[in-house]
Design a protein around this motif. Structure first.
Motif, PDB file in Angstrom:
ATOM      1  N   VAL A   1      47.337  46.270  33.844  1.00 15.84           N
ATOM      2  CA  VAL A   1      48.797  46.192  33.786  1.00 15.84           C
ATOM      3  C   VAL A   1      49.207  44.859  34.403  1.00 15.84           C
ATOM      4  O   VAL A   1      48.743  44.510  35.499  1.00 15.84           O
ATOM      5  CB  VAL A   1      49.462  47.347  34.555  1.00 15.84           C
ATOM      6  N   VAL A   2      50.048  44.127  33.705  1.00 20.44           N
ATOM      7  CA  VAL A   2      50.571  42.867  34.227  1.00 20.44           C
ATOM      8  C   VAL A   2      52.095  42.942  34.215  1.00 20.44           C
ATOM      9  O   VAL A   2      52.713  43.087  33.151  1.00 20.44           O
ATOM     10  CB  VAL A   2      50.092  41.655  33.405  1.00 20.44           C
ATOM     11  N   ASN A   3      52.688  42.864  35.400  1.00 20.94           N
ATOM     12  CA  ASN A   3      54.137  42.823  35.537  1.00 20.94           C
ATOM     13  C   ASN A   3      54.584  41.366  35.602  1.00 20.94           C
ATOM     14  O   ASN A   3      54.000  40.580  36.346  1.00 20.94           O
ATOM     15  CB  ASN A   3      54.573  43.568  36.801  1.00 20.94           C
ATOM     16  N   ILE A   4      55.594  41.020  34.838  1.00 18.55           N
ATOM     17  CA  ILE A   4      56.105  39.647  34.854  1.00 18.55           C
ATOM     18  C   ILE A   4      57.219  39.558  35.888  1.00 18.55           C
ATOM     19  O   ILE A   4      58.283  40.170  35.737  1.00 18.55           O
ATOM     20  CB  ILE A   4      56.608  39.217  33.467  1.00 18.55           C
ATOM     21  N   GLY A   5      56.947  38.832  36.951  1.00 20.83           N
ATOM     22  CA  GLY A   5      57.889  38.730  38.063  1.00 20.83           C
ATOM     23  C   GLY A   5      58.751  37.488  37.986  1.00 20.83           C
ATOM     24  O   GLY A   5      58.988  36.919  36.919  1.00 20.83           O
ATOM     25  N   ALA A   6      59.206  37.042  39.142  1.00 18.81           N
ATOM     26  CA  ALA A   6      60.053  35.854  39.228  1.00 18.81           C
ATOM     27  C   ALA A   6      59.932  35.283  40.635  1.00 18.81           C
ATOM     28  O   ALA A   6      59.721  36.023  41.599  1.00 18.81           O
ATOM     29  CB  ALA A   6      61.515  36.189  38.924  1.00 18.81           C
ATOM     30  N   THR A   7      60.086  33.961  40.739  1.00 18.89           N
ATOM     31  CA  THR A   7      60.023  33.330  42.058  1.00 18.89           C
ATOM     32  C   THR A   7      61.152  33.809  42.961  1.00 18.89           C
ATOM     33  O   THR A   7      61.024  33.779  44.189  1.00 18.89           O
ATOM     34  CB  THR A   7      60.080  31.807  41.924  1.00 18.89           C
TER      35      THR A   7
ATOM     36  N   ALA B   1      48.668  49.193  42.137  1.00 21.12           N
ATOM     37  CA  ALA B   1      47.290  48.715  42.262  1.00 21.12           C
ATOM     38  C   ALA B   1      46.488  49.618  43.195  1.00 21.12           C
ATOM     39  O   ALA B   1      45.301  49.893  42.942  1.00 21.12           O
ATOM     40  CB  ALA B   1      47.276  47.278  42.766  1.00 21.12           C
ATOM     41  N   LEU B   2      47.116  50.083  44.264  1.00 14.56           N
ATOM     42  CA  LEU B   2      46.439  50.996  45.184  1.00 14.56           C
ATOM     43  C   LEU B   2      46.159  52.344  44.522  1.00 14.56           C
ATOM     44  O   LEU B   2      45.058  52.891  44.625  1.00 14.56           O
ATOM     45  CB  LEU B   2      47.306  51.217  46.423  1.00 14.56           C
ATOM     46  N   GLU B   3      47.164  52.890  43.825  1.00 16.76           N
ATOM     47  CA  GLU B   3      47.042  54.253  43.323  1.00 16.76           C
ATOM     48  C   GLU B   3      46.228  54.359  42.035  1.00 16.76           C
ATOM     49  O   GLU B   3      45.662  55.419  41.749  1.00 16.76           O
ATOM     50  CB  GLU B   3      48.434  54.852  43.123  1.00 16.76           C
ATOM     51  N   LEU B   4      46.160  53.292  41.266  1.00 10.95           N
ATOM     52  CA  LEU B   4      45.448  53.354  39.990  1.00 10.95           C
ATOM     53  C   LEU B   4      44.047  52.765  40.069  1.00 10.95           C
ATOM     54  O   LEU B   4      43.302  52.812  39.084  1.00 10.95           O
ATOM     55  CB  LEU B   4      46.256  52.637  38.897  1.00 10.95           C
TER      56      LEU B   4
ATOM     57  N   PRO C   1      40.084  52.526  40.984  1.00 12.65           N
ATOM     58  CA  PRO C   1      39.581  51.258  40.451  1.00 12.65           C
ATOM     59  C   PRO C   1      39.669  51.130  38.935  1.00 12.65           C
ATOM     60  O   PRO C   1      39.304  50.119  38.378  1.00 12.65           O
ATOM     61  CB  PRO C   1      38.113  51.277  40.875  1.00 12.65           C
ATOM     62  N   ALA C   2      40.188  52.179  38.269  1.00 12.22           N
ATOM     63  CA  ALA C   2      40.127  52.185  36.804  1.00 12.22           C
ATOM     64  C   ALA C   2      41.088  51.189  36.169  1.00 12.22           C
ATOM     65  O   ALA C   2      40.783  50.578  35.154  1.00 12.22           O
ATOM     66  CB  ALA C   2      40.412  53.590  36.275  1.00 12.22           C
ATOM     67  N   VAL C   3      42.286  51.036  36.757  1.00 12.49           N
ATOM     68  CA  VAL C   3      43.312  50.167  36.183  1.00 12.49           C
ATOM     69  C   VAL C   3      43.692  49.109  37.197  1.00 12.49           C
ATOM     70  O   VAL C   3      44.041  49.429  38.341  1.00 12.49           O
ATOM     71  CB  VAL C   3      44.569  50.979  35.778  1.00 12.49           C
ATOM     72  N   ARG C   4      43.584  47.858  36.780  1.00 11.82           N
ATOM     73  CA  ARG C   4      44.021  46.757  37.642  1.00 11.82           C
ATOM     74  C   ARG C   4      45.494  46.448  37.358  1.00 11.82           C
ATOM     75  O   ARG C   4      45.934  46.473  36.209  1.00 11.82           O
ATOM     76  CB  ARG C   4      43.179  45.507  37.410  1.00 11.82           C
ATOM     77  N   VAL C   5      46.250  46.149  38.424  1.00 14.85           N
ATOM     78  CA  VAL C   5      47.682  45.872  38.287  1.00 14.85           C
ATOM     79  C   VAL C   5      47.997  44.587  39.039  1.00 14.85           C
ATOM     80  O   VAL C   5      47.743  44.486  40.248  1.00 14.85           O
ATOM     81  CB  VAL C   5      48.538  47.027  38.846  1.00 14.85           C
ATOM     82  N   ASN C   6      48.532  43.601  38.342  1.00 16.88           N
ATOM     83  CA  ASN C   6      48.877  42.314  38.945  1.00 16.88           C
ATOM     84  C   ASN C   6      50.252  41.857  38.498  1.00 16.88           C
ATOM     85  O   ASN C   6      50.813  42.378  37.531  1.00 16.88           O
ATOM     86  CB  ASN C   6      47.827  41.259  38.573  1.00 16.88           C
ATOM     87  N   CYS C   7      50.776  40.884  39.223  1.00 15.85           N
ATOM     88  CA  CYS C   7      52.097  40.341  38.914  1.00 15.85           C
ATOM     89  C   CYS C   7      51.956  38.869  38.555  1.00 15.85           C
ATOM     90  O   CYS C   7      51.432  38.071  39.340  1.00 15.85           O
ATOM     91  CB  CYS C   7      53.029  40.511  40.111  1.00 15.85           C
TER      92      CYS C   7
ATOM     93  N   ALA D   1      38.740  38.269  35.722  1.00 17.37           N
ATOM     94  CA  ALA D   1      39.613  38.759  36.798  1.00 17.37           C
ATOM     95  C   ALA D   1      39.305  40.208  37.156  1.00 17.37           C
ATOM     96  O   ALA D   1      40.144  40.892  37.733  1.00 17.37           O
ATOM     97  CB  ALA D   1      41.072  38.623  36.374  1.00 17.37           C
ATOM     98  N   ARG D   2      38.093  40.669  36.864  1.00 21.43           N
ATOM     99  CA  ARG D   2      37.790  42.092  37.060  1.00 21.43           C
ATOM    100  C   ARG D   2      37.769  42.500  38.531  1.00 21.43           C
ATOM    101  O   ARG D   2      37.763  43.695  38.828  1.00 21.43           O
ATOM    102  CB  ARG D   2      36.465  42.447  36.389  1.00 21.43           C
ATOM    103  N   TYR D   3      37.773  41.516  39.469  1.00 21.91           N
ATOM    104  CA  TYR D   3      37.825  41.846  40.897  1.00 21.91           C
ATOM    105  C   TYR D   3      39.181  41.469  41.493  1.00 21.91           C
ATOM    106  O   TYR D   3      39.329  41.337  42.699  1.00 21.91           O
ATOM    107  CB  TYR D   3      36.694  41.113  41.627  1.00 21.91           C
ATOM    108  N   ILE D   4      40.175  41.326  40.641  1.00 18.44           N
ATOM    109  CA  ILE D   4      41.510  40.930  41.081  1.00 18.44           C
ATOM    110  C   ILE D   4      42.497  42.040  40.751  1.00 18.44           C
ATOM    111  O   ILE D   4      42.681  42.403  39.593  1.00 18.44           O
ATOM    112  CB  ILE D   4      41.952  39.616  40.406  1.00 18.44           C
ATOM    113  N   THR D   5      43.154  42.580  41.771  1.00 19.43           N
ATOM    114  CA  THR D   5      44.198  43.572  41.568  1.00 19.43           C
ATOM    115  C   THR D   5      45.166  43.523  42.744  1.00 19.43           C
ATOM    116  O   THR D   5      44.798  43.135  43.860  1.00 19.43           O
ATOM    117  CB  THR D   5      43.624  44.989  41.387  1.00 19.43           C
TER     118      THR D   5
END
Length: 247
Positions: A133-139, A166-169, A171-177, A230-234
């Motif tokens: 999951v990738v959330n598009i944020g803003a500065t 990212a904590l709750e999902l 290790p199956a789903v990575r979540v980043n912004c 990026a498999r170790y990035i969440t």
């Protein structure tokens, strides 16, 4: 790469359309969501053909989101990529901001990603580490601006929503912004008056790279975040801004 499904909200114009194109190029079947601009959706459909399907949806409506997710899951199975890009921006001074302007922006920018991720996450968990999951944020989630209390608050909330998911999902789903800086879009050109030489020079002086970024560079960052590299990035924020905001 075998055919995979990606859902991109706000995925038919601006940065979102570029993200949809990149995911299609990577072999995904893209479900690109739009709110109102059917003309832009039709253009993307004409360009990408059967690599994309465009769907009109109000991401702020939880019942509509749930029905949309059910249709996608039935037709394509669990998406391997969910990009929460849809958003609204209604500026105004805090003391004169109508309650509805506050609600509309929070509903689209913060509740929308919550509803979409909640609807798809149970199925994505079954992909066992191959979902993102990738959330598009803003500065403005980090540095506020005048007349943007609703937008800034919504994007600050999205940063923390990213971390909680990212904590709750894991290790199956990575979540980043993924956070854009000054990216060359119609809205950015208008807001910062980049056609005016003086305004443009002042803007570029704030960016160590000395230039405005392109939507393709946002797509490069997205490609990294959803890929094996990026498999170790969440739970992280990736700012694509030429060094303008070093946070």
């Amino acid at each position: 790469m075998p055919n995979r499904t990606a859902v991109v909200t706000g995925g038919t114009k601006g940065i979102g359309a570029t993200l949809s194109r990149r995911l299609a190029r990577l072999g995904h079947h893209v479900v690109a969501v739009y709110r109102a601009d059917k003309a832009a959706a039709d253009l993307l459909s004409e360009e990408l053909g059967d690599q994309v399907e465009t769907v009109r949806l109000d991401v702020a409506d939880p019942e509509a989101v749930a029905a949309f997710a059910e249709r996608v899951l039935t037709a394509h199975g669990a998406p391997r990529v969910l990009v929460n890009n849809a958003g609204r921006n209604i500026d105004g001074p805090f003391l004169r901001m109508p309650d509805d302007d506050w609600r509309q922006v929070l509903d689209a920018n913060l509740s929308g990603p919550f509803y979409l991720t909640k609807a798809f996450a149970p199925a994505m968990l079954g992909l066992e580490g191959d979902a993102s999951v990738v959330n598009i944020g803003a500065t403005t989630a980090i540095r506020p601006r005048l007349n943007g209390v609703n937008y800034c608050a919504s994007k600050a909330g999205l940063l923390h929503l990213t971390k909680c998911l990212a904590l709750e999902l894991a290790p199956a789903v990575r979540v980043n912004c993924l956070i854009p800086g000054m990216i060359d879009t119609e809205e950015m050109r208008t807001r910062y008056r980049v056609a005016d030489p003086t305004a443009r020079a002042e803007l570029l002086a704030e960016i160590p790279q000395g230039r405005i970024g392109s939507p393709e560079e946002m797509a490069d960052a997205l490609e990294f975040l959803v890929g094996d590299g990026a498999r170790y990035i969440t739970g992280q924020k990736l700012i694509v801004d030429g060094g303008q905001f070093m946070w």
